[in-house]
Scaffold this motif. Structure first.
Motif, PDB file in Angstrom:
ATOM      1  N   LEU A  69       0.777  -1.206  -0.149  1.00  0.00           N
ATOM      2  CA  LEU A  69       0.010   0.016   0.035  1.00  0.00           C
ATOM      3  C   LEU A  69       0.842   1.188   0.062  1.00  0.00           C
ATOM      4  CD1 LEU A  69      -2.796  -1.086   2.439  1.00  0.00           C
ATOM      5  CD2 LEU A  69      -2.935  -0.576   0.027  1.00  0.00           C
ATOM      6  N   VAL A  70       2.081   1.121   0.509  1.00  0.00           N
ATOM      7  CA  VAL A  70       3.028   2.280   0.727  1.00  0.00           C
ATOM      8  C   VAL A  70       3.950   2.547  -0.354  1.00  0.00           C
ATOM      9  CG1 VAL A  70       2.554   2.548   3.141  1.00  0.00           C
ATOM     10  CG2 VAL A  70       4.490   1.192   2.370  1.00  0.00           C
TER      11      VAL A  70
ATOM     12  N   ARG B  93      -0.197  -3.967   8.274  1.00  0.00           N
ATOM     13  CA  ARG B  93      -1.325  -3.372   7.426  1.00  0.00           C
ATOM     14  C   ARG B  93      -1.776  -2.315   8.041  1.00  0.00           C
ATOM     15  NH1 ARG B  93      -2.927  -8.790   6.423  1.00  0.00           N
ATOM     16  NH2 ARG B  93      -4.171  -9.068   8.330  1.00  0.00           N
ATOM     17  N   GLU B  96       0.767   0.945   7.480  1.00  0.00           N
ATOM     18  CA  GLU B  96       0.541   1.208   6.318  1.00  0.00           C
ATOM     19  C   GLU B  96      -0.656   1.993   5.883  1.00  0.00           C
ATOM     20  OE1 GLU B  96       1.435  -2.187   3.704  1.00  0.00           O
ATOM     21  OE2 GLU B  96       3.632  -2.104   4.525  1.00  0.00           O
ATOM     22  N   LEU B 100      -0.783   5.912   4.950  1.00  0.00           N
ATOM     23  CA  LEU B 100      -1.631   6.474   3.552  1.00  0.00           C
ATOM     24  C   LEU B 100      -2.529   7.849   3.995  1.00  0.00           C
ATOM     25  CD1 LEU B 100      -2.755   3.389   1.745  1.00  0.00           C
ATOM     26  CD2 LEU B 100      -1.042   4.981   1.174  1.00  0.00           C
ATOM     27  N   ALA B 124       7.738   5.028   4.006  1.00  0.00           N
ATOM     28  CA  ALA B 124       7.009   4.990   4.921  1.00  0.00           C
ATOM     29  C   ALA B 124       7.755   5.040   6.512  1.00  0.00           C
ATOM     30  CB  ALA B 124       6.305   3.422   4.944  1.00  0.00           C
TER      31      ALA B 124
END
Lengths: 316, 441
Positions: A69-70, B93, B96, B100, B124
């Protein structure tokens, strides 16, 4: 004496009134449609923003090489589709999805209608049965999964029951046996939806005039004929609508049960497209791949709905 | 067979050996960091947010809670703690998703595994090279551990805890069937398993349906491969085409058919495995140092560690085991970098000798620090065994987390569960594993 050509021929009084009414009606319609547009605009905007745009985005993402996702997204176009369509796991998942839907939905609706008919007979205990039927619909997916984990685990209730009646040879790790894992998921789908479906169908069944079924009884029709040859044709559109809803529900939501019970295994024996979308996006760092699976499921759902619609039309 | 050496001396010696093995014996003049002085150098601190996967009521969480209290007392700042329990994927998860949203915590405590490997290159988290030097931690953290966490984009986090992943043997159960020593060959293991079954015990428990089974599968596949071959196989796949890997898979099948694993292993998860061992229904289990503190006291006294027994023709000279220096690390997010004045004293406190020692003694954390940065006196027997005795009994072989691609490793358990299923052929198992690699592309 010249004739005034600009003058319109006069209509009889009754025709004039009619024309006036038509004008008024047209004005009212335009006014009404403007008003309805005004009032529905927020809903349409909401729908466009939260449904149409994400759908467009889904297609865009399916053509992106995107890992976790990143991580960075890279547009690769149809290359992503080529890659996914060449992957055996995708086809395995698609096949399992078709099998799941082909079995779970018809069986659920078939048994659901029979159960619904039983509910409308108003026999003793039917109210309790109605509550029991609705119970699975009130349980969360995680609660349901925990319950089935207790039933189907190697030391679970099912194996215990089989052992206690001397059928030890039939015991197995139901969720971890590739011959049974998908079947178990389908059985859970059916169990989860059958009661709810029955309650909804019973509502429609109770709307059928009693005289029709009473006349059928006098003519010597049994329960089977009264269900399938008398009631079903009357409520086929309702049945078709419910068929469609359960089709969509199972196609898109059974992934949660798979995640909690089998993780798609053993091997790939319980992978479905719904689970593949989750697994590729959230555990296997392939968001782009998962979106191809999502697009595929979208079209599979669309095709399924067209087929269902056609089937229930042809019945008409 | 308990050693008579003084336990503290053994532990300190073990940490010294670990340091030497890591190739960093030079940095001995470590100084405990002065968190109080440093933390007050700036103005008013902004509260920090920490995300971790340790359970808040578990031994690690209890120590961390005390550490947070000390941090708050020293700095006057507050810590907001988020616990994301689960199998290790959940915290990734959750983190992350928070990234976002731009709402990621300042600090995340997790292992270097799967997508975490790319967090720095994905933006990140931030590289911590400069912090390691500026905060004086280069003389505290073992150089080898820093090497494991290093990448082309910089050091991906502060390495904090390593791991040891032995086989637990209940010597009382083995003794009941006339076996006084840990089985070191697969023939001995099969023999022991048959005797244990006859006595009503399940032999070796493992979560055949989850990550623990996957690790044991790969460990057995590595039996006939040398280190370089193992690394290449795990990185690229190709199990079916590799005769040595197939020998390993056939070994597993042989062990399955001889009843070495607990009944219905293909359906068991990690929790089932632990329950079977803790309740003394199974005589052996496959778990790591994170579970030491949870072993019932009476069972801990009877537990000895060993590696996975060796098959004839193996590429290793002793039973094998995994160890790693990527068990837990302290990762700093972009938000953390922006709040670095508040983060610094927290990280320094984590590496303070007092807290490193408490984590080691009370939570069986194996700190990846120089020997004189931790005082493990008072650690429990299992911790001592893992640090002192286990390295003498096993060959450490390449750890999958360091080599299996992130998009493969989480899909392996479903495929690998076939290996523990009675009736599965070796060809079917290797195909399932290779399919995972090819699907990941």
């Amino acid at each position: 004496m010249t004739k005034d050509s600009s003058r319109k021929p006069s209509l009889p009084k009754s025709r004039r009134g009619m024309a006036q009414n038509l004008t008024n009606n047209r004005f009212k319609k335009v006014h009404a449609s403007s008003a309805s547009l005004l009032f529905s605009t927020p809903a349409l905007a909401w729908y466009a923003f939260f449904t149409i745009l994400p759908l467009i985005n889904l297609f865009y993402l399916s053509m992106s090489d995107w890992g976790s996702l990143v991580s960075e997204q890279r547009f690769v176009g149809l290359e992503q589709y080529q890659r996914v369509l060449a992957d055996g796991l995708f086809w395995t998942s698609a096949f399992h999805t078709v099998v799941q839907l082909s079995i779970a939905v018809p069986v659920m609706l078939f048994l659901g209608l029979m159960l619904a008919y039983y509910l409308t007979l108003n026999l003793p205990g039917v109210n309790l049965l109605r509550v029991l039927c609705f119970t699975p619909a009130l349980m969360s997916i995680s609660a349901k999964s925990m319950m089935f984990l207790g039933v189907l685990s190697p030391d679970g209730i099912l194996n215990y029951a089989l052992r206690s009646i001397g059928l030890e040879a039939f015991t197995t790790a139901w969720l971890a046996n590739e011959k049974t894992s998908l079947g178990v998921i389908i059985a859970i789908d059916i169990w989860s939806g059958i009661g709810f479906t029955a309650v909804l169908l019973a509502v429609r069944l109770s709307g059928i005039p009693k005289e029709i079924l009473e006349a059928a009884t006098l003519d010597g029709a049994g329960h089977w004929r009264k269900i399938w040859e008398m009631s079903f044709p009357i409520m086929k559109d309702y049945f078709g609508g419910l068929f469609m809803l359960q089709f969509i529900w199972i196609a898109s939501n059974s992934a949660a049960v798979i995640l909690l019970l089998t993780n798609g295994g053993p091997g790939t024996s319980s992978y479905t497209l719904g689970y593949l979308i989750f697994a590729k996006a959230f555990t296997q760092q392939s968001v782009g791949y998962s979106q191809v699976a999502a697009v595929s499921l979208f079209f599979l759902g669309l095709a399924g709905m067209l087929v269902i619609r056609r089937i229930f039309r042809s019945v008409t | 067979m308990k050693s008579t050496l003084n336990r503290s001396k053994k532990l300190i010696a073990a940490f010294a050996v670990a340091g030497l093995l890591a190739g960093c014996a030079g940095g001995a003049d470590t100084e405990p960091s002065n968190t109080e002085t440093d933390s007050n150098s700036g103005g008013e601190l902004k509260p920090i947010t920490v995300m971790m996967q340790w359970g808040i009521d578990g031994p690690e969480g209890l120590v961390l809670a005390d550490l947070i209290a000390e941090y708050e007392a020293q700095t006057g700042n507050t810590v907001e703690l988020t616990v994301v329990s689960g199998d290790g994927l959940d915290i990734k998860r959750t983190y992350e998703a928070a990234v976002l949203a731009g709402e990621e915590p300042d600090i995340v405590l997790t292992n270097l595994f799967a997508s975490t490997v790319d967090w720095v290159s994905d933006g990140a988290t931030v590289a911590v090279d400069s912090y390691v030097d500026e905060w004086g931690l280069s003389s505290v953290i073992r150089e080898g551990a820093l090497g494991v966490w290093d990448s082309p984009d910089g050091i991906r986090g502060f390495p904090y805890a390593g791991l040891q992943w032995p086989i637990f043997f209940n010597m009382k159960a083995l003794g009941e069937v006339g076996i006084d020593t840990i089985p070191t060959t697969t023939d001995a293991l099969i023999d022991a398993s048959k005797k244990l079954r006859a006595a009503g015990y399940q032999p070796l428990a493992v979560g055949g349906n989850d990550w623990s089974g996957t690790k044991l599968f790969l460990q057995m596949v590595e039996t006939y491969l040398d280190a370089e071959e193992s690394k290449q196989l795990m990185a690229e796949g190709g199990f079916c085409a590799n005769p040595k890997a197939m020998d390993g898979i056939n070994l597993i099948r042989d062990l399955v058919s001889n009843g070495v694993f607990a009944d219905n292993t293909e359906g068991l998860g990690y929790e089932n495995m632990v329950a079977l061992y803790h309740e003394e229904q199974a005589a052996m289990m496959y778990s790591g140092q994170w579970s030491f503190a949870g072993v019932p006291e009476s069972l801990a006294k009877e537990t000895e560690f060993g590696g996975f027994p060796l098959a004839s023709g193996a590429a290793w000279s002793k039973p094998t085991a995994y160890n790693s220096e990527n068990g837990v690390g302290i990762n700093i997010s972009q938000n953390g970098a922006a709040n670095i004045d508040a983060v610094e004293p927290f990280v320094k406190l984590m590496f303070d000798k007092k807290w490193l020692s408490r984590f080691a003694v009370e939570a069986s954390i194996i700190p990846v620090v120089e020997p004189d940065s931790v005082d493990p006196s008072g650690a429990n027997d299992l911790f001592v065994q893992a640090v002192v005795d286990l390295p003498t009994r096993v060959d450490y072989i390449p750890m999958p987390d360091d080599h299996v691609p992130g998009d493969v490793i989480n899909a392996l358990p479903a495929a690998v569960s076939l290996a523990f299923t009675p009736g599965s052929s070796a060809d079917k198992i290797c195909s399932a594993v290779d399919d995972v690699y090819s699907s990941a592309g």
